[in-house]
Enzyme design. Structure first.
Site, short mmCIF file in Angstrom:
data_model
loop_
_atom_site.label_atom_id
_atom_site.label_comp_id
_atom_site.label_asym_id
_atom_site.label_seq_id
_atom_site.Cartn_x
_atom_site.Cartn_y
_atom_site.Cartn_z
CG ASN A 153 26.79 54.37 55.44
OD1 ASN A 153 27.25 53.24 55.51
ND2 ASN A 153 26.38 54.92 54.32
CD GLU A 250 27.17 47.77 46.08
OE1 GLU A 250 27.01 48.95 45.69
OE2 GLU A 250 26.65 46.81 45.50
CB CYS A 284 26.88 55.20 49.34
SG CYS A 284 25.57 53.99 49.45
CD GLU A 458 26.30 44.90 48.89
OE1 GLU A 458 26.10 46.03 49.33
OE2 GLU A 458 26.86 43.99 49.54
P1 NDP Z 1 36.38 53.60 53.87
O1 NDP Z 1 36.60 53.34 52.44
O2 NDP Z 1 37.31 54.49 54.59
O3 NDP Z 1 36.38 52.21 54.68
C1 NDP Z 1 35.55 51.14 54.32
C2 NDP Z 1 36.02 49.89 55.05
O4 NDP Z 1 37.23 49.42 54.46
C3 NDP Z 1 36.33 50.10 56.52
O5 NDP Z 1 35.95 48.96 57.25
C4 NDP Z 1 37.82 50.28 56.50
O6 NDP Z 1 38.42 50.02 57.74
C5 NDP Z 1 38.24 49.28 55.46
N1 NDP Z 1 39.54 49.52 54.86
C6 NDP Z 1 40.23 50.68 54.76
N2 NDP Z 1 41.39 50.50 54.08
C7 NDP Z 1 41.44 49.19 53.72
C8 NDP Z 1 42.36 48.38 52.98
N3 NDP Z 1 43.48 48.89 52.45
N4 NDP Z 1 42.06 47.06 52.81
C9 NDP Z 1 40.92 46.55 53.30
N5 NDP Z 1 40.02 47.26 54.01
C10 NDP Z 1 40.25 48.56 54.22
O7 NDP Z 1 34.88 54.12 53.97
P2 NDP Z 1 34.10 54.70 55.22
O8 NDP Z 1 33.99 53.68 56.29
O9 NDP Z 1 34.67 56.03 55.53
O10 NDP Z 1 32.63 54.87 54.59
C11 NDP Z 1 32.26 55.90 53.78
C12 NDP Z 1 32.34 55.53 52.30
O11 NDP Z 1 31.58 54.37 52.05
C13 NDP Z 1 31.79 56.60 51.41
O12 NDP Z 1 32.65 56.86 50.33
C14 NDP Z 1 30.50 56.02 50.89
O13 NDP Z 1 30.08 56.50 49.68
C15 NDP Z 1 30.78 54.58 50.87
N6 NDP Z 1 29.54 53.82 50.98
C16 NDP Z 1 29.08 53.16 49.88
C17 NDP Z 1 27.89 52.47 49.91
C18 NDP Z 1 27.39 51.71 48.73
O14 NDP Z 1 26.62 50.78 48.91
N7 NDP Z 1 27.79 52.02 47.53
C19 NDP Z 1 27.07 52.45 51.12
C20 NDP Z 1 27.65 53.16 52.23
C21 NDP Z 1 28.84 53.82 52.13
P3 NDP Z 1 38.67 51.26 58.72
O15 NDP Z 1 37.39 52.01 58.81
O16 NDP Z 1 39.05 50.60 59.97
O17 NDP Z 1 39.75 52.07 58.07
#
Ligand code: NDP
Length: 484
Positions: A153, A250, A284, A458
Site C-alpha cells: 500500500n 507492523e 493499515c 517505527e
Molecule cells: P502480506 O502479509 O500478504 O505480505 C506482506 C509481505 O510479506 C509481502 O512482501 C509478502 O510477500 C511477504 N511474505 C508473505 N509470506 C511471507 C513469509 N512466509 N515469510 C516472509 N515474507 C512473507 O500483506 P499485504 O502485502 O497483503 O499487505 C496488506 C497487509 O499489510 C494488511 O493486513 C495491512 O493491515 C498490513 N499493513 C500494515 C501496516 C502497518 O504499519 N501496521 C501498514 C500497511 C499494511 P508477497 O506479497 O510476495 O507474498
C-alpha cells in the site's frame, strides 16, 4: 514497457537480473495493463544480496554518524527534487491517485531519510558512575544485516521507514517489496547510491513470500522488520524466533473511531473519510469501526453521504481525481466479498457497494450502518473502502466495545469534552491514538500496534532502539577482590 526498470534487483550498488526467477508482472490498477515485468529472486540472487549487505556492514558502521547522516539527508533532498517522477511511478505501481502520491509517498520517505539522517550523529551510549570510582559505559552498536519486508500500500514509504533508521544506526539492509508493487524500492536504492552511499548498504530483491521466508531464516540476518498482515506476521515472527533475531512487526488492524454527539460533526465526517477512504481504504491504521453516538447518527450519515457524493473517482493520473482503483483485482474482489457478507448478515448499505465498471479495479466508497459487533465486516480487516457505522449510547459501553478486538493498531475519538477525550484515549488498547483527527503519521511520532497488530515501533527516536543494541563495558578502577 513504460515502467520497465533496468533490472529486477539492486545489489551491491548495481542493477542485477536473473531471468530464471519466476516472472512478476506489474499491473497498472487503473487499466489492467502490464507496465513492467520483473523476476523473483533465485537462491543465487538471495545469496548475492545477503553477501553484499554482510560485506558492506562493518565499514558502514565504522563511519561516523555525521557521515552516515549526510548520505541519508542527501538522499532525502534527491527524493524531494524528484517527487513528481517518483509519484508517477508510485501511482502506476499502486493505483493511488497522483493527488495522494505527490504528498504522501516519496515525501514521507524523504522525511524518514532526513529525520534519521539528522539523528545519526547523536546516537550514543551513556556513562554510569559506580561506587569506588568504578564505572560503566555503554556503546550503542548496530545489529548487523537487517531484512525489510514490505506490503503493497505504501511501497516507497515502507522502504524508507525501514531503511532510514536501519542505516542511521550502521546496519545494512536487504529489502523485499511486495511482489504487487516492486518498482519504487529500486528507486530508493538507486537514490541512496547517488547520494554517496557505499555499495551494498541497501539492497533490493524481488520475490514472493518464499523469498521473504528464505531471508528471515538466514543466519547472516540479525533483524527482520515486516509490514504485512497478521497471518504473515505470525509466520515471520516464529521463523525469526528460531534464530533469536530482533523483530519489528507492523501488522493489520480493525481500529475503532468513536464520535460523541458533542463532536464537531464536520471534522468527525472528515476524519471518517480520511480514516476509511484515503488510498481507497488500503491503510493499515484505518478506523473502520466508526461508533457514532445515537443522538447524531442520522446527521452524521446524511453529511457523510453528501460528502462522499463529491468524491472524484477515475484516472489516478488526473490530479483532480481523489479516489483511485484498488491495488489489484484480487484485493478488489476481497473487498467486494465483504460487502456481500455485510448485506447477508443484515447491515444496512447506505452508500456505494458496487464495483465501478471498466477495465480498472475500481469500486465505490461504501458505508454500512446498523452494523453490530459480531458481524464479519465489524470483526475482520477488509483493507478496502468499506466503513462500518455502529451505534452506541454511553462512554463506558463504547470503550469496552472498541477494545473488543484482537487488533490494537490505532484508535480515535471525536469529542469537544476535553476530559472525556483523555479518559477514552487512556482506555484504548491501541498503539497509535488520535483526538479530533485521524491517520496522521509524522516521522517524529512513534507508530505501531498493540495486541495482534504488532511488536515494536517505527519512526521517532524509539525506532533507534529497534535497530541497535547496547554493549555494556564495566571498567574497574580498583584491585580485583577474589575470595581465595
Ligand atoms: P502480506 O502479509 O500478504 O505480505 C506482506 C509481505 O510479506 C509481502 O512482501 C509478502 O510477500 C511477504 N511474505 C508473505 N509470506 C511471507 C513469509 N512466509 N515469510 C516472509 N515474507 C512473507 O500483506 P499485504 O502485502 O497483503 O499487505 C496488506 C497487509 O499489510 C494488511 O493486513 C495491512 O493491515 C498490513 N499493513 C500494515 C501496516 C502497518 O504499519 N501496521 C501498514 C500497511 C499494511 P508477497 O506479497 O510476495 O507474498
Amino acid at each position: 514497457m513504460k515502467f520497465q526498470p533496468k533490472a529486477s534487483h539492486f545489489i551491491n550498488g548495481e542493477y542485477v537480473e536473473d531471468t530464471s526467477g519466476a516472472p512478476i508482472d506489474v499491473i497498472y490498477p487503473a487499466t489492467g495493463e502490464v507496465i513492467a515485468r520483473l523476476h523473483s529472486a533465485t537462491p543465487e540472487i538471495v545469496e548475492q544480496a545477503l553477501n553484499s549487505a554482510k560485506a558492506a556492514q562493518s565499514a558502514w558502521a565504522a563511519m561516523s554518524g555525521t557521515e552516515r547522516g549526510r548520505v541519508l539527508r542527501r538522499a532525502a533532498d534527491i527524493m524531494r527534487d524528484r517527487n513528481r517522477d517518483l509519484s508517477i511511478i508510485e501511482t502506476h505501481d499502486t493505483g493511488k491517485p497522483l493527488q495522494e502520491t505527490l504528498v504522501a509517498d516519496a515525501t514521507s520517505g524523504a522525511d524518514a531519510l532526513e529525520y534519521f539522517g539528522g539523528l545519526a550523529a547523536s546516537l550514543t551510549g551513556e556513562h554510569i558512575p559506580l561506587a569506588g570510582g568504578d564505572f560503566v559505559y555503554t556503546i550503542r552498536e548496530a545489529l548487523g544485516v537487517c531484512v525489510g519486508i514490505g506490503a503493497w500500500n505504501y511501497p516507497t514509504q515502507i522502504a524508507c521507514w525501514k531503511g532510514a533508521p536501519a542505516l542511521a544506526c550502521g546496519n545494512t539492509m536487504v529489502f523485499k517489496p511486495s511482489e504487487t508493487t516492486p518498482l519504487s524500492a529500486l528507486q530508493v536504492a538507486e537514490i541512496l547510491i547517488e547520494a554517496g552511499a557505499p555499495k551494498g548498504i541497501y539492497n533490493v530483491i524481488q520475490g514472493y513470500g518464499d523469498v521473504g521466508a528464505s531471508l528471515v531464516t538466514d543466519p547472516r540476518v540479525a533483524k527482520v522488520s515486516l509490514t504485512g498482515s497478521v497471518p504473515t506476521g505470525r509466520k515471520v515472527y516464529a521463523a525469526a524466533a528460531d534464530g533469536m533475531k530482533h523483530v519489528t512487526m507492523e501488522l493489520g488492524g480493525k481500529s475503532p473511531m468513536i464520535v460523541f454527539d458533542d463532536a464537531d460533526i464536520e471534522n468527525a465526517v472528515s476524519g471518517a473519510i480520511l480514516g476509511n477512504f484515503y488510498s481507497s481504504g488500503q491503510v493499515c491504521s484505518n478506523g473502520t469501526r466508526v461508533f457514532v453516538q445515537k443522538g447524531i447518527k442520522d446527521a452524521f450519515l446524511a453529511r457523510l453521504s453528501e460528502r462522499l457524493a463529491t468524491a472524484k473517482i477515475g484516472d489516478p493520473m488526473d490530479e483532480e481525481v481523489n479516489f483511485g482503483p484498488m491495488v489489484s483485482e484480487n484485493q478488489m474482489n476481497i473487498a467486494l466479498g465483504y460487502i456481500e457478507k455485510g448485506k447477508a448478515e443484515g447491515a444496512r448499505l447506505v452508500y456505494g457497494g458496487e464495483r465501478v465498471e471498466g477495465d480498472g479495479f475500481y469500486m465505490q466508497p461504501t458505508v454500512f450502518a446498523d452494523v453490530t459487533d459480531e458481524m464479519t465486516i465489524a470483526r475482520e480487516e477488509i483493507f478496502g473502502p468499506v466503513m462500518s457505522v455502529l451505534d452506541f449510547e454511553t462512554e463506558e459501553e463504547v470503550l469496552a466495545r472498541a477494545n473488543e478486538t484482537e487488533f490494537g493498531l490505532a484508535a480515535g475519538v471525536f469529542t469537544n469534552d476535553l476530559t472525556r477525550a483523555h479518559r477514552i484515549v487512556a482506555g484504548f488498547e491501541a498503539g497509535t491514538c488520535y483526538i479530533n483527527t485521524y491517520n496522521l503519521a509524522p516521522v517524529e511520532a512513534p507508530f505501531g500496534g498493540s495486541k495482534m497488530s504488532g511488536v515494536g515501533r517505527e519512526n521517532s527516536k524509539l525506532a533507534i532502539n529497534h535497530f541497535s543494541e547496547m554493549k555494556t563495558v564495566y571498567v574497574s578502577m580498583n584491585d580485583v577482590e577474589a575470595p581465595y
